[in-house]
Motif scaffolding. Structure first.
Motif, PDB file in Angstrom:
ATOM      1  N   ALA A  15       0.825  -1.212   0.000  1.00  0.00           N
ATOM      2  CA  ALA A  15       0.000   0.000   0.000  1.00  0.00           C
ATOM      3  C   ALA A  15       0.858   1.260   0.000  1.00  0.00           C
ATOM      4  O   ALA A  15       1.931   1.306   0.606  1.00  0.00           O
ATOM      5  CB  ALA A  15      -0.932   0.018   1.212  1.00  0.00           C
ATOM      6  N   VAL A  16       0.338   2.270  -0.691  1.00  0.00           N
ATOM      7  CA  VAL A  16       0.865   3.632  -0.631  1.00  0.00           C
ATOM      8  C   VAL A  16      -0.289   4.529  -0.198  1.00  0.00           C
ATOM      9  O   VAL A  16      -1.345   4.529  -0.830  1.00  0.00           O
ATOM     10  CB  VAL A  16       1.419   4.101  -1.994  1.00  0.00           C
ATOM     11  N   LEU A  17      -0.103   5.249   0.902  1.00  0.00           N
ATOM     12  CA  LEU A  17      -1.141   6.110   1.455  1.00  0.00           C
ATOM     13  C   LEU A  17      -0.652   7.550   1.424  1.00  0.00           C
ATOM     14  O   LEU A  17       0.421   7.864   1.966  1.00  0.00           O
ATOM     15  CB  LEU A  17      -1.468   5.706   2.894  1.00  0.00           C
ATOM     16  N   VAL A  18      -1.436   8.437   0.800  1.00  0.00           N
ATOM     17  CA  VAL A  18      -1.033   9.837   0.633  1.00  0.00           C
ATOM     18  C   VAL A  18      -2.085  10.764   1.212  1.00  0.00           C
ATOM     19  O   VAL A  18      -3.255  10.714   0.819  1.00  0.00           O
ATOM     20  CB  VAL A  18      -0.809  10.171  -0.859  1.00  0.00           C
ATOM     21  N   GLY A  19      -1.667  11.604   2.161  1.00  0.00           N
ATOM     22  CA  GLY A  19      -2.553  12.614   2.738  1.00  0.00           C
ATOM     23  C   GLY A  19      -1.955  13.994   2.580  1.00  0.00           C
ATOM     24  O   GLY A  19      -0.855  14.258   3.075  1.00  0.00           O
ATOM     25  N   CYS A  20      -2.661  14.883   1.882  1.00  0.00           N
ATOM     26  CA  CYS A  20      -2.184  16.253   1.647  1.00  0.00           C
ATOM     27  C   CYS A  20      -3.118  17.250   2.335  1.00  0.00           C
ATOM     28  O   CYS A  20      -4.264  17.412   1.908  1.00  0.00           O
ATOM     29  CB  CYS A  20      -2.128  16.559   0.154  1.00  0.00           C
ATOM     30  N   ASN A  21      -2.625  17.919   3.367  1.00  0.00           N
ATOM     31  CA  ASN A  21      -3.402  18.956   4.053  1.00  0.00           C
ATOM     32  C   ASN A  21      -3.046  20.372   3.586  1.00  0.00           C
ATOM     33  O   ASN A  21      -3.730  21.317   3.954  1.00  0.00           O
ATOM     34  CB  ASN A  21      -3.189  18.876   5.569  1.00  0.00           C
ATOM     35  N   TYR A  22      -1.950  20.518   2.818  1.00  0.00           N
ATOM     36  CA  TYR A  22      -1.520  21.823   2.311  1.00  0.00           C
ATOM     37  C   TYR A  22      -1.461  22.865   3.440  1.00  0.00           C
ATOM     38  O   TYR A  22      -2.079  23.931   3.351  1.00  0.00           O
ATOM     39  CB  TYR A  22      -2.457  22.314   1.201  1.00  0.00           C
ATOM     40  N   PRO A  23      -0.732  22.578   4.526  1.00  0.00           N
ATOM     41  CA  PRO A  23      -0.757  23.466   5.694  1.00  0.00           C
ATOM     42  C   PRO A  23      -0.244  24.870   5.377  1.00  0.00           C
ATOM     43  O   PRO A  23       0.662  25.052   4.561  1.00  0.00           O
ATOM     44  CB  PRO A  23       0.154  22.750   6.696  1.00  0.00           C
ATOM     45  N   ASN A  24      -0.861  25.836   6.028  1.00  0.00           N
ATOM     46  CA  ASN A  24      -0.471  27.245   5.931  1.00  0.00           C
ATOM     47  C   ASN A  24      -0.563  27.805   4.519  1.00  0.00           C
ATOM     48  O   ASN A  24       0.220  28.678   4.128  1.00  0.00           O
ATOM     49  CB  ASN A  24       0.961  27.436   6.476  1.00  0.00           C
TER      50      ASN A  24
END
Length: 326
Positions: free
Chosen positions: A10-19
């Motif tokens: 598995a590859v898990l990607v989470g992007c919150n784009y902080p600030n």
């Protein structure tokens, strides 16, 4: 046992784009939760799960930023090591977008893409190419909790989507939510601010900034794109999208439903479905049950399923095979 040597990767990607003006709040939580589910329910070895986030998640950390190049490198490495019978999984939670089609004869069509933290778009063509590289007998499930994610594997067969199911929500969500999408014009403006080039051709900006790491969609001549995947046999790509191609997916916070924790509405719906159903569920059932959860919560997004006919009714992440080998 028959399945002892078959891997689950598995590859898990989470992007919150902080600030940034595009900041989301639940995407890293989404992939952290799915990591636990993969290990505890689906028998994934933690060492075979790669996590890419743009900030530290609670209880875990990531040293690899989810740039376009890094995501494609991780996915490519996963596909390249796959053997027949292996189960591959990619979970993406972050922004999506739609871009004007570069294919001849489709001047009004829009194509789907995800938006890594550096805006180096990964497009439906890139996912098609990854699926085509799979060895026969391996499966590749993509769950994309992002706006405009329907059709994210180019030319994959629609099983559940706008052509097959139409549902209208009669309620409004009583939650704080934000769409997980960035308009094409905003992406173009951001890229132009980085390149300093005065053009509305997004390919020019992406090639200037990322060169060989840009999407195949922007690196190949239009006639090659047109002919690249013309005659496709049924493949082992499986896409569970958070919404239809013309819809948005929500990043939400709710004191009751999520105990005040931010998450993606679709990712959360899938987690709820899996917790409520201990028995094996097919890909079709996961999507339809997630639709039901979102409808009851008042969200007007409709998860979709794209895959061949056999995989529509195959168990999600081959769970029945797992139980016999653990």
């Amino acid at each position: 046992m028959e399945n002892e040597n078959k891997k689950r990767l598995a590859v898990l990607v989470g992007c919150n784009y902080p600030n940034t003006r595009n900041e989301l709040h639940g995407c890293i939580n989404d992939v952290a939760a799915m990591r636990g589910t993969l290990v505890n329910r689906f028998g994934f070895d933690p060492g075979n799960i790669q996590l890419l986030t743009d900030a530290a998640a609670a209880g875990s950390s990531s040293s690899v930023m989810p740039t376009g190049a890094n995501i494609k490198k991780a996915l490519g490495a996963m596909v390249d090591q796959a053997k027949p019978g292996d189960v591959l999984y990619f979970h993406y939670s972050g922004h999506g977008t739609r871009i004007p089609s570069l294919k001849p004869g489709n001047p009004f069509r829009q194509d789907e893409a995800i938006v890594p933290c550096d805006f180096n778009l990964i497009t439906d063509v890139d996912f098609r190419q990854l699926v085509n590289r799979l060895p026969k007998g391996a499966s590749f499930t993509i769950l994309s909790d992002s706006c405009h994610s329907g059709g994210l594997i180019d030319k994959e067969k629609e099983q559940i989507g706008p052509s097959h199911v139409t549902e209208i929500s009669n309620t409004s969500p009583s939650v704080s939510s934000k769409p997980k999408g960035i308009p094409f014009e905003s992406i173009l403006h951001h890229l132009a601010s980085l390149t300093g080039i005065n053009t509305s051709d997004i390919a020019t900006h992406l090639l200037e900034l990322f060169a060989a790491d840009a999407s195949l969609k922007f690196r190949l001549p239009p006639f090659e794109l047109l002919n690249m995947f013309e005659s496709l046999n049924p493949d082992e790509g499986i896409l569970l999208s958070g919404c239809q191609a013309n819809e948005t997916s929500a990043d939400m916070t709710n004191p009751v439903m999520t105990r005040g924790k931010a998450c993606g509405a679709f990712s959360n719906a899938v987690q709820m479905v899996l917790k409520e159903h201990e028995a094996d569920l097919s890909n079709r059932q996961v999507v339809m049950l997630a639709r039901q959860v979102l409808r009851e919560q008042g969200f007007e997004q409709h998860p979709c399923l794209y895959c061949n006919d056999e995989n529509a009714d195959a168990t999600f992440l081959c769970e029945s095979h797992i139980s016999s080998s653990l």
